[in-house]
Structure formats: C-alpha cells, structure tokens
Enzyme design. Structure first.
Site, PDB file in Angstrom:
ATOM      1  N   GLY A   1      26.872 -36.695 -13.331  1.00 18.56           N
ATOM      2  CA  GLY A   1      26.172 -37.539 -12.364  1.00 18.56           C
ATOM      3  C   GLY A   1      27.201 -38.274 -11.537  1.00 18.56           C
ATOM      4  O   GLY A   1      28.355 -38.400 -11.958  1.00 18.56           O
TER       5      GLY A   1
ATOM      6  N   CYS B   1      30.729 -34.498 -18.518  1.00 22.48           N
ATOM      7  CA  CYS B   1      31.219 -35.355 -17.431  1.00 22.48           C
ATOM      8  C   CYS B   1      30.610 -36.763 -17.519  1.00 22.48           C
ATOM      9  O   CYS B   1      30.870 -37.474 -18.471  1.00 22.48           O
ATOM     10  CB  CYS B   1      30.955 -34.688 -16.086  1.00 22.48           C
ATOM     11  SG  CYS B   1      31.906 -35.441 -14.767  1.00 22.48           S
ATOM     12  N   TYR B   2      29.761 -37.141 -16.570  1.00 18.53           N
ATOM     13  CA  TYR B   2      29.133 -38.460 -16.683  1.00 18.53           C
ATOM     14  C   TYR B   2      28.409 -38.581 -18.024  1.00 18.53           C
ATOM     15  O   TYR B   2      28.419 -39.643 -18.653  1.00 18.53           O
ATOM     16  CB  TYR B   2      28.138 -38.680 -15.529  1.00 18.53           C
ATOM     17  CG  TYR B   2      27.324 -39.948 -15.665  1.00 18.53           C
ATOM     18  CD1 TYR B   2      27.821 -41.167 -15.231  1.00 18.53           C
ATOM     19  CD2 TYR B   2      26.058 -39.929 -16.261  1.00 18.53           C
ATOM     20  CE1 TYR B   2      27.091 -42.335 -15.382  1.00 18.53           C
ATOM     21  CE2 TYR B   2      25.319 -41.088 -16.420  1.00 18.53           C
ATOM     22  CZ  TYR B   2      25.828 -42.293 -15.976  1.00 18.53           C
ATOM     23  OH  TYR B   2      25.109 -43.445 -16.126  1.00 18.53           O
TER      24      TYR B   2
ATOM     25  N   HIS C   1      33.584 -29.434 -16.854  1.00 12.31           N
ATOM     26  CA  HIS C   1      32.302 -28.749 -16.650  1.00 12.31           C
ATOM     27  C   HIS C   1      32.311 -27.325 -17.221  1.00 12.31           C
ATOM     28  O   HIS C   1      32.772 -26.401 -16.562  1.00 12.31           O
ATOM     29  CB  HIS C   1      31.986 -28.680 -15.143  1.00 12.31           C
ATOM     30  CG  HIS C   1      31.637 -30.007 -14.574  1.00 12.31           C
ATOM     31  ND1 HIS C   1      30.352 -30.499 -14.540  1.00 12.31           N
ATOM     32  CD2 HIS C   1      32.411 -30.971 -14.025  1.00 12.31           C
ATOM     33  CE1 HIS C   1      30.353 -31.704 -13.999  1.00 12.31           C
ATOM     34  NE2 HIS C   1      31.584 -32.016 -13.679  1.00 12.31           N
TER      35      HIS C   1
ATOM     36  N   GLU D   1      29.855 -25.396 -17.478  1.00 10.88           N
ATOM     37  CA  GLU D   1      28.857 -24.563 -16.793  1.00 10.88           C
ATOM     38  C   GLU D   1      29.415 -23.877 -15.554  1.00 10.88           C
ATOM     39  O   GLU D   1      28.797 -22.968 -15.002  1.00 10.88           O
ATOM     40  CB  GLU D   1      27.630 -25.414 -16.415  1.00 10.88           C
ATOM     41  CG  GLU D   1      27.821 -26.418 -15.287  1.00 10.88           C
ATOM     42  CD  GLU D   1      28.477 -27.726 -15.724  1.00 10.88           C
ATOM     43  OE1 GLU D   1      29.124 -27.760 -16.790  1.00 10.88           O
ATOM     44  OE2 GLU D   1      28.369 -28.717 -14.984  1.00 10.88           O
TER      45      GLU D   1
ATOM     46  N   ASP E   1       8.756 -16.310  -3.376  1.00 12.54           N
ATOM     47  CA  ASP E   1       8.447 -17.495  -4.182  1.00 12.54           C
ATOM     48  C   ASP E   1       6.954 -17.799  -4.226  1.00 12.54           C
ATOM     49  O   ASP E   1       6.375 -17.975  -5.297  1.00 12.54           O
ATOM     50  CB  ASP E   1       9.200 -18.717  -3.639  1.00 12.54           C
ATOM     51  CG  ASP E   1      10.664 -18.415  -3.447  1.00 12.54           C
ATOM     52  OD1 ASP E   1      11.144 -17.473  -4.090  1.00 12.54           O
ATOM     53  OD2 ASP E   1      11.321 -19.108  -2.647  1.00 12.54           O
TER      54      ASP E   1
ATOM     55  N   LYS F   1      16.589 -18.017  -7.537  1.00 16.82           N
ATOM     56  CA  LYS F   1      15.906 -16.876  -6.932  1.00 16.82           C
ATOM     57  C   LYS F   1      15.850 -15.651  -7.852  1.00 16.82           C
ATOM     58  O   LYS F   1      14.805 -15.020  -7.990  1.00 16.82           O
ATOM     59  CB  LYS F   1      16.649 -16.516  -5.642  1.00 16.82           C
ATOM     60  CG  LYS F   1      15.861 -15.650  -4.717  1.00 16.82           C
ATOM     61  CD  LYS F   1      14.945 -16.512  -3.907  1.00 16.82           C
ATOM     62  CE  LYS F   1      14.132 -15.775  -2.912  1.00 16.82           C
ATOM     63  NZ  LYS F   1      13.370 -16.727  -2.096  1.00 16.82           N
TER      64      LYS F   1
END
Ligand code: XMP
Length: 508
Positions: free
Chosen positions: A54, A81-82, A167, A169, A225, A365
């Site tokens: 964040g 992180c945060y 991170h 990810e 979508d 997507k």
C-alpha cells in the site's frame, strides 16, 4: 472450497497477488482491509491471509490498518511490503523512513533458512518498492532475509506470521513463485485443487441462491466481459434475467446481428436489442474532439438504457461486466485517468435497482475468457479481442459520418480476415483506423485523393502497456492491397509502429 484471503491495503500490485495465488490452483478472494474481522476469517474457512502492499506509511494518520486480532485468528498470515510493516507495527515493532536509502526495482537478496524460503537460493534477486523499512522487530520475530539497505527484508515469528518487504508477486523477484508456493502449500497446507471451472460453477451456484426469484438486468455490449457476466447470470437465474443490447451504430461489420443471434438462439436469453444508430450519429454530427465523443456516447448510452430499463420497471439487481483492468484504468484506484472509459459507472444512477452485481470484478481478461469457455460460450465470442465501448467512433479520427463508418467497417473486416490467416496466436488487439488525412495517389491513369487507413496491432498482457506487433510483411501487404482495391475512397494504408506508452492502443 479452499481459499486464501488477500487483504487489500491499496497497493498497485494487489490484484497480481490474487492472480499469482490462483495460478497455483488455490482460490484467492480480495477484501478491503477494513471490511473483515478475525471472526470472518475463521467462519469464512480461509486457509491463510495475505496483507498486500500500500502507498502509506503505517504511522500516517489515515494509514489503513486492520485489527491485530486478524494476526491471531489461527491461520498463517503473509505480509507483503506495507503489509509487512503493518504486521511489525501491530506486533509492537518499529518502522522508519529509509530516506534516500529507499529501494526501488531489482535488489540483491540474501535469505536465511525459513519455511518460506524452501528451495530459494541463498543469494538471489527481488523486486523492491519501499521508502519505509522495519527498523526494530517485534518481540518473538527474527530476520529471515536482508538486502544491502534493508536489515529486515523478511521476518517471521517461527509460527504463523511471515513478512517480506519485497514483492514476491512480481516476476522480477526470481523466486517469487516459490515463495508464494511455500506459503500456500508448506505453511497454509493448501492442496491446490481449485480450477477456473470451479469459479464458474461456484459463482453460478452462489448467484442462484442469492438472486433466487429476483429480477436481474444486464447491459450487454457483445464484448467478452458483458457476455460472460450475462451468461453466468443467465445460468443462475434463467428467465429472470433481461439483457439490454444498445446498438449505437458504431459496431464492427455484422457485429450487432452476431450478438443478437448468439444470445437469442444459442442461449435463449431475454434480449432486447435497441437500434439507436440514428440517435447516436445525430448527437455525434460535427463533433471531432475525442473526449467529447466519448462523453456523448457514454451519456446517450445511459439515456437509451434508462428508457428501456423504465419499461421493465424496478429490478432487484443490475449486472455489470466490470473486470479488474477497468477498475484500474478508470482511476478508481491510485492510477490517474488517461481516457474516460464509459463502461464503468454511469448506469447505476439511472436504474431503479437494489444492488449491483459484478461477478467478474476481480478477474483479469484471460481469467474471464477461461470462465466463458467453462460456461459454453462459443470460442469466436470468448476469444474476441477487446472492443472499446465508444466503438468505431474513436477509430474514425475527427468528424464521424455514415460514409466514413462504412469505409472503416470494410477496411477493418479485411484486416481482421487477413490477420486470422496467420498461424498461431493472434495479436491481442488489431483493427483499422480511418484517419482524417487524405493523400494523392494514382489508379488507372487517374489521380486519386483518398483517405488514409492506419492499421494497428498490439501485443500486451494487460493493455496498460503494449508493444506493436511485428506482423508478417505478407499480411500487411495483402491487407493494404485488398483495402485500397476493395474499399472505394481509401487510397493509402499505413501501419502504426508505436508502443504504449507513449502512444495508447486506440488513436483517440
Ligand atoms: P488505450 O487506448 O487506453 O486502450 O490504450 C486500452 C484498452 O482499452 C480499450 N478502450 C476502451 N474500452 N471503453 C472500453 O470499454 C472505452 O472507452 C475504451 N477506450 C479504450 C482499448 O480498445 C484497449 O483494449
């Protein structure tokens, strides 16, 4: 169903975390940090919790903080992180600003022995993006990784609490996948038996129960979508779903008919097609400024939709096919608005309804496409390239006329036909643009002064950045020659070789 809770503290990679978890066949649910308690975690049956990054500093007055009880709900927690700093703060540690020693980008990482780092080389590379750092560990915690400027790049209490300043990810973290895998399987004890097909099945089941006997309304554009959202809801509530398809006259060749046919014939849905071509073209007459076009189309769309919705009367639920990149690009998050996409927001204020349903809000997507396949939507619809809400209006540069739209439709159809002949995966998006430049040519022995068509094809993962696609010369050659020969008034074809950024995918 086995699931992990991703607690959102507002960072830019949050969705990526959920995606990385789902890629390991574990379902991840994202919830705002202030909407969950330890009780919810226990009752929700979550196998683990991940605190995201964040933009704040934990000491900021308005810093997002969850209750400390979440850390002790009995399930493992991974702070990123945060999220790592918050864990330290909540447990009594101390955070400081690193000032000029903040780390951004690839950084060398040294790890110690820890369950989180099984299979991770002692020395590797991680992706950092932080100004603050954990300067004093909470009691009972030990440092499990360091970098040159970060004395605590990771910590753990040796039981249920783990934190990483970097991170995992992000693909630039060399062992990011391994680290998340260790958390999910080694620490949380997940089995990894979740599949995208479960998402489709569970969502249908969930909405079938939640919306039983209720009236549901959906704005269908024919894009991937809204189609997937509509079919999902149709499977759940059947006849109680009504779809409204507004044909604004800015669709590609034969598109309106294809949408109507598919949803009426294949899915036997309650579909109302509103033919509003004249209305839209009338409003757009003489308008050449891109944002004005978008605004007009957005507003008119809402008006037409409102009129239809009023005929139906009160509905209980309004379905929106919002997916995650829409949320980000429209500036709902931290990102600034580059173009006002008209498919997010707007509609709710004009429909008399109780609640919005956004079944795809947290999906990327490719995940939406996978759900579509599971639901039996034909491949030609599911694998469609994205098409912007304002349609061809933003691909006819400058003023829009019926004639220009006709030319563009033909040119675009030819280009798509030629691209379809290329073996292998198609570019992520490809289309023709009718520019407002005319140029001199020669046909037979006569001088021509025709329109210039630009062809655009891009390769991208998320449409937030994109590279121009290196199409085979033969495809370009064939497209150009067919377009100038088969589409009257077009005298020149050019290929767009600009990436995003600095350009955008669409020209307007
Ligand atoms: P840009 O041009 O912003 O496009 O690089 C990124 C992606 O978004 C699509 N796009 C839109 N989609 N409403 C939409 O639903 C819009 O107003 C809109 N504008 C751009 C574009 O086609 C590309 O896929």
């Amino acid at each position: 169903m086995e699931k992990i809770l991703v607690l959102d503290f507002g960072g830019q990679y949050n969705l990526l975390i959920a995606r990385r978890v789902r890629e390991q066949n574990v379902y991840a649910e994202i919830k705002p940090y202030n909407k969950i308690s330890a009780k919810d975690i226990i009752e929700g049956g979550y196998k683990g919790v991940i605190f995201t990054g964040g933009p704040n500093s934990v000491y900021d007055e308005k810093a997002p903080r969850c209750g400390k009880d979440i850390l002790y709900a009995g399930v493992p927690v991974l702070g990123i992180c945060y999220g790592a700093q918050l864990m330290a703060y909540l447990c009594g540690g101390e955070i400081r600003s690193a000032g000029s020693l903040g780390e951004y980008g690839k950084v060398a990482l040294t790890v110690k022995t820890d369950k989180l780092f099984d299979g991770v080389e002692k020395e590797s590379v991680c992706w950092m993006s932080h100004t603050d750092y954990i300067s004093r560990l909470p009691e009972g915690f030990s440092v499990t990784a360091t970098t040159a400027h970060c004395p605590c790049a990771a910590m753990s209490d040796g039981k249920n609490l783990f934190a990483v300043q970097f991170h995992p990810e992000v693909t630039h973290t060399l062992y990011g996948k391994t680290i998340l895998k260790n958390f999910l399987f080694g620490i949380c004890g997940c089995s990894g038996d979740w599949k995208m097909s479960d998402f489709a099945k569970d969502s249908v089941e969930f909405f079938r129960n939640k919306l039983a006997g209720k009236k549901v309304l959906c704005a269908l554009s024919g894009g991937v979508d809204s189609s997937v959202a509509a079919v999902l809801l149709h499977k759940a509530v059947g006849e109680n779903l009504t779809c409204v398809f507004v044909d604004h006259g800015l669709l590609r060749k034969d598109e309106g008919d294809l949408v109507e046919k598919t949803f009426k014939e294949k899915f036997d849905m309650n579909l109302i097609r509103v033919n509003a071509q004249e209305l839209f073209l009338g409003k757009l007459a003489g308008v050449s400024e891109p944002e004005r076009k978008r605004k007009i189309i957005g507003e008119e769309f809402i008006r037409v939709f409102e009129k239809e919705a009023k005929k139906i009367g009160k509905v209980n639920y309004l379905v929106q096919g919002t997916i995650y990149p829409d949320v980000v690009e429209s500036g709902e998050g931290e990102a600034s608005t580059i173009k006002s996409h008209h498919n997010v927001g707007g509609l709710p204020s004009v429909v008399d309804f109780d609640e919005i349903v956004e079944p795809l809000r947290y999906l990327f997507k490719d995940e939406v496409r996978a759900v579509g396949r599971e639901l039996g939507i034909p491949e030609e619809l599911v694998s469609r390239q994205p098409f912007p809400g304002p349609g061809l209006a933003i691909r006819v540069i400058g003023e829009i006329t019926e004639e220009k739209l006709r030319l563009l439709r033909e040119a675009d159809a030819i280009f798509r036909e030629e691209v379809a002949k290329i073996p292998g995966k198609a570019p992520d998006q490809y289309f023709a643009v009718l520019t407002d430049t005319r140029s001199v040519g020669v046909m037979g022995d006569a001088r021509t002064y025709g329109y210039t068509v630009a062809l655009r094809a891009v390769t991208t993962d998320d449409f937030m950045t994109a590279d121009w696609t290196r199409l085979p010369y033969e495809t370009l050659e064939k497209s150009a020659s067919r377009i100038v020969n088969e589409v009257p008034l077009v005298g020149r074809v050019v290929y767009d070789v600009t990436s995003k950024p600095p350009a955008t995918v669409e020209w307007e």
